[in-house]
Structures are given as structure tokens and as C-alpha cells.
Design an enzyme around this catalytic site. Sequence first.
Site, mmCIF file in Angstrom:
data_model
loop_
_atom_site.group_PDB
_atom_site.id
_atom_site.type_symbol
_atom_site.label_atom_id
_atom_site.label_comp_id
_atom_site.label_asym_id
_atom_site.label_seq_id
_atom_site.Cartn_x
_atom_site.Cartn_y
_atom_site.Cartn_z
ATOM 1 C CG ASP A 178 -2.237 0.907 0.986
ATOM 2 O OD1 ASP A 178 -2.162 2.042 0.713
ATOM 3 O OD2 ASP A 178 -3.247 0.096 1.136
ATOM 4 N N GLY A 202 4.442 1.475 -2.173
ATOM 5 C CA GLY A 202 4.402 1.770 -3.515
ATOM 6 C C GLY A 202 3.080 2.154 -4.198
ATOM 7 C CG PHE A 204 -2.485 -0.104 -7.007
ATOM 8 C CD1 PHE A 204 -2.878 0.932 -7.569
ATOM 9 C CD2 PHE A 204 -2.885 -0.607 -5.721
ATOM 10 C CE1 PHE A 204 -4.148 1.492 -7.035
ATOM 11 C CE2 PHE A 204 -4.131 0.170 -5.314
ATOM 12 C CZ PHE A 204 -4.668 1.028 -5.871
ATOM 13 C CG HIS A 222 -15.333 -0.968 -4.936
ATOM 14 N ND1 HIS A 222 -16.022 -1.029 -4.010
ATOM 15 C CD2 HIS A 222 -13.950 -0.706 -4.552
ATOM 16 C CE1 HIS A 222 -15.589 -0.691 -2.938
ATOM 17 N NE2 HIS A 222 -14.441 -0.534 -2.985
HETATM 18 C C1 LIG Z 1 -11.003 1.224 -0.068
HETATM 19 S S1 LIG Z 1 -9.471 0.789 0.599
HETATM 20 C C2 LIG Z 1 -9.380 -0.975 0.839
HETATM 21 C C3 LIG Z 1 -8.435 -1.505 1.823
HETATM 22 C C4 LIG Z 1 -8.354 -2.748 2.126
HETATM 23 N N1 LIG Z 1 -8.107 -3.575 0.877
HETATM 24 C C5 LIG Z 1 -9.826 -3.479 2.680
HETATM 25 O O1 LIG Z 1 -10.506 -4.218 2.127
HETATM 26 O O2 LIG Z 1 -9.970 -2.792 3.916
HETATM 27 C C6 LIG Z 1 -8.284 1.254 -0.927
HETATM 28 C C7 LIG Z 1 -6.722 0.985 -0.598
HETATM 29 O O3 LIG Z 1 -6.107 1.119 -1.788
HETATM 30 C C8 LIG Z 1 -4.979 1.715 -1.208
HETATM 31 N N2 LIG Z 1 -4.311 2.550 -2.353
HETATM 32 C C9 LIG Z 1 -4.832 3.706 -3.076
HETATM 33 N N3 LIG Z 1 -4.206 4.130 -4.256
HETATM 34 C C10 LIG Z 1 -3.263 3.248 -4.120
HETATM 35 C C11 LIG Z 1 -2.156 3.206 -4.975
HETATM 36 N N4 LIG Z 1 -1.828 3.827 -5.969
HETATM 37 N N5 LIG Z 1 -1.105 2.272 -4.835
HETATM 38 C C12 LIG Z 1 -1.385 1.468 -3.634
HETATM 39 N N6 LIG Z 1 -2.426 1.471 -2.837
HETATM 40 C C13 LIG Z 1 -3.194 2.327 -3.097
HETATM 41 C C14 LIG Z 1 -5.370 3.104 0.025
HETATM 42 O O4 LIG Z 1 -4.405 3.380 0.458
HETATM 43 C C15 LIG Z 1 -6.414 2.058 0.521
HETATM 44 O O5 LIG Z 1 -5.685 1.157 1.737
#
Ligand SMILES: C[S@@+](CC[C@H](N)C(=O)[O-])C[C@H]1O[C@@H](n2cnc3c(N)ncnc32)[C@H](O)[C@@H]1O
Length: 312
Positions: A178, A202, A204, A222
Site C-alpha cells: 500500500d 508503493g 500499484f 471498485h
Molecule cells: C477502499 S481501501 C481498501 C483497503 C483494504 N483492501 C480493505 O479491504 O479494507 C483502498 C486502499 O487502496 C490503497 N491505495 C489507493 N491508491 C493506491 C495506489 N496507487 N497504490 C497502492 N495502494 C493504493 C489505499 O491506501 C487503501 O488502503
Amino acid sequence: MRTAVNLSIADHLAEGPKTPREIAELVKADAGHLTRVLRFLATREVFREDEDGKFHLTTAAGLLRKDSPLPMASIVGLLTDEMYWLPAGKLEDTVRKGTTAFPDIFGSPLFDYLAEHEERGRVFHTALDDLSATENGGVVAAYDWPEQGVVTDIGGGQGGLLRAVLTANKGMDGILFDHESVVREHRLDLPELAGRWSTQAGSFFDTVPQGADLYLLKRIIHDWNDADAVRILRACRKSMAEGGRVLVIDTVVPLGNDPHPSKLSDIAMMIVFDGKERTEAELRALFAEADLKLNRIIPTTGSVAIVEAIAA
Ligand SMILES: C[S@@+](CC[C@H](N)C(=O)[O-])C[C@H]1O[C@@H](n2cnc3c(N)ncnc32)[C@H](O)[C@@H]1O
């Protein structure tokens, strides 16, 4: 709900029912106004009024207590935060333009904004971790995990799902991936998991950890429009080990007119993230663009399903 949470009403009722006047004295509020809020919440089975005018906890209200084993107060806090309701007030613009109003209001897209504003980031990620805690057991129980291998949780937040997967599957190792500001708040430091996990920070959109057997994407796809969702899936496809799998864990929108949690959550995704909940056909199309193939959809006891993809 937000007012009840912020005034800690559920905590004050934990030891027994009270009149609104007694509660108002404890929380320094106006008894008449508080009565009206509690009376309305009681129509939704959050608190219950008895014949003597005392308010009681209900099952739902109990979940708002700070020491609830399934804490919902943080989730109420997030879904009633201005990060949600200010863009919700711009739904008409959003529908006209086909994109979220969030960056116009807050200056940058949600996840950049969270990284720039530490306190707001904490509100979001703690609520997501608490929400995940209500779903992770169902996700772990529904899937036939391999006996060994490496599982990477992409956008895994504070690591609640990874913690549950590793606890239930002693032969597996895990990587939490994350943003830096998120992984440093991880909750993986349990003695029984020692030596079986690492974190990697990093984006994604640049790269994801190489060579894992399973890539978990829970409540990630989503959050994004189709083009960005395909970029994330492609990064996983490119990095996964031979025979690897990608598990998209999201609600899947059913066909037809019946109510389903995905149809409301879809509106929230549109408002805040420029994302969307998807039908099975829409997910198949995304996978195809990322050189992946939808293999099966496994329901869980919660509203999310596990959508398994393999190399096309
Ligand atoms: C809606 S949350 C879901 C968190 C976890 N997977 C859950 O189900 O509780 C979205 C996650 O994506 C991460 N995120 C957003 N953009 C990102 C990126 N470019 N690279 C890595 N992680 C990212 C956010 O920091 C957050 O933790």
C-alpha cells in the site's frame, strides 16, 4: 448517527437505560433536541425508548460502543464525514460530467488527499480496517487457500485481511502492499505471524510485488474507473508467478431490480472515487483487457464476493 456517535450516547447507556435529561447532563447537550434525535433513531432500531421515557441500547446501538468487538463508530464517522457528503451534494454535476467532484472540492483525488492530510487518512483507514474486520472471516472461510505460497494484499490497508489469511493458513507467507503512509500503520505485528510477512510501499500504478501466487484486491477495483482498474489488473498479471491467481474481492452487482448492497455502494463509489461496482459481465471485460480470465465467483457470508481470475 454521527451525532449519537460523537456524543458517545451508546457508551453512556452501556450500564443501563437513561432518560434523555440524564444523558444530556452527562454529554452536555440540550435534552429536548437530544430526545428528538433519539426518538428518530429508535425508528431504525438504533436505541429503544420504554414506557418511562428511558432509552436503552439495542443490538445495533451496541455496535456504536467504543469497546464493541465489531466497532461501527468509525464507519459511521467516515460515511458521514464531509469527504462523503460534500461530493454527494454534487451528484447532479457528477452525473452530468461523468466524473467525481471530489478533486474540485478538496483539491486532489481522494487517495492523494488522504496521504496529504494525516488525520483524515487515519479516519479513512481505521474505518476501512473496522469494516474489513466484519468481512475478513467470511472471505477466509469461503476460499480454498493453497497450503503454501506467497499471498500479496494489494492496497491491503492496515493489513486486517492479510492477518486473517496468514493466521488461518500456517504454510503461507504474505506481503502487505500500500502507500507508505498506510503500511507504516500496519497491524501485522502478532507473535504467531513472526517471520511470515513483510510490507512493501508503493503505487500499484507503478509496480506491485513480483512473483506471488495470489494477488488479493479487496475493495480496490471498485475504487477506479475502467482504464485505471485495467492498469492495476495488468500490473498483477505481469508480476504473478506461473499458475498465479488474482482475487478481486468486491460486491458484484446482480441483474434485475431487486435491492442489493452493491447498488447503493456503487453510488458512493461514483461520488467519492470515480469508481464503480460492477456486474459479472463488466468484470469479465476488465479481466480480458488485462490478459486474465474470470475463473469463478465465490460468494462469502458478507456482501463481497471473491472473483477469481487466472491467466488467459
Ligand atoms: C477502499 S481501501 C481498501 C483497503 C483494504 N483492501 C480493505 O479491504 O479494507 C483502498 C486502499 O487502496 C490503497 N491505495 C489507493 N491508491 C493506491 C495506489 N496507487 N497504490 C497502492 N495502494 C493504493 C489505499 O491506501 C487503501 O488502503
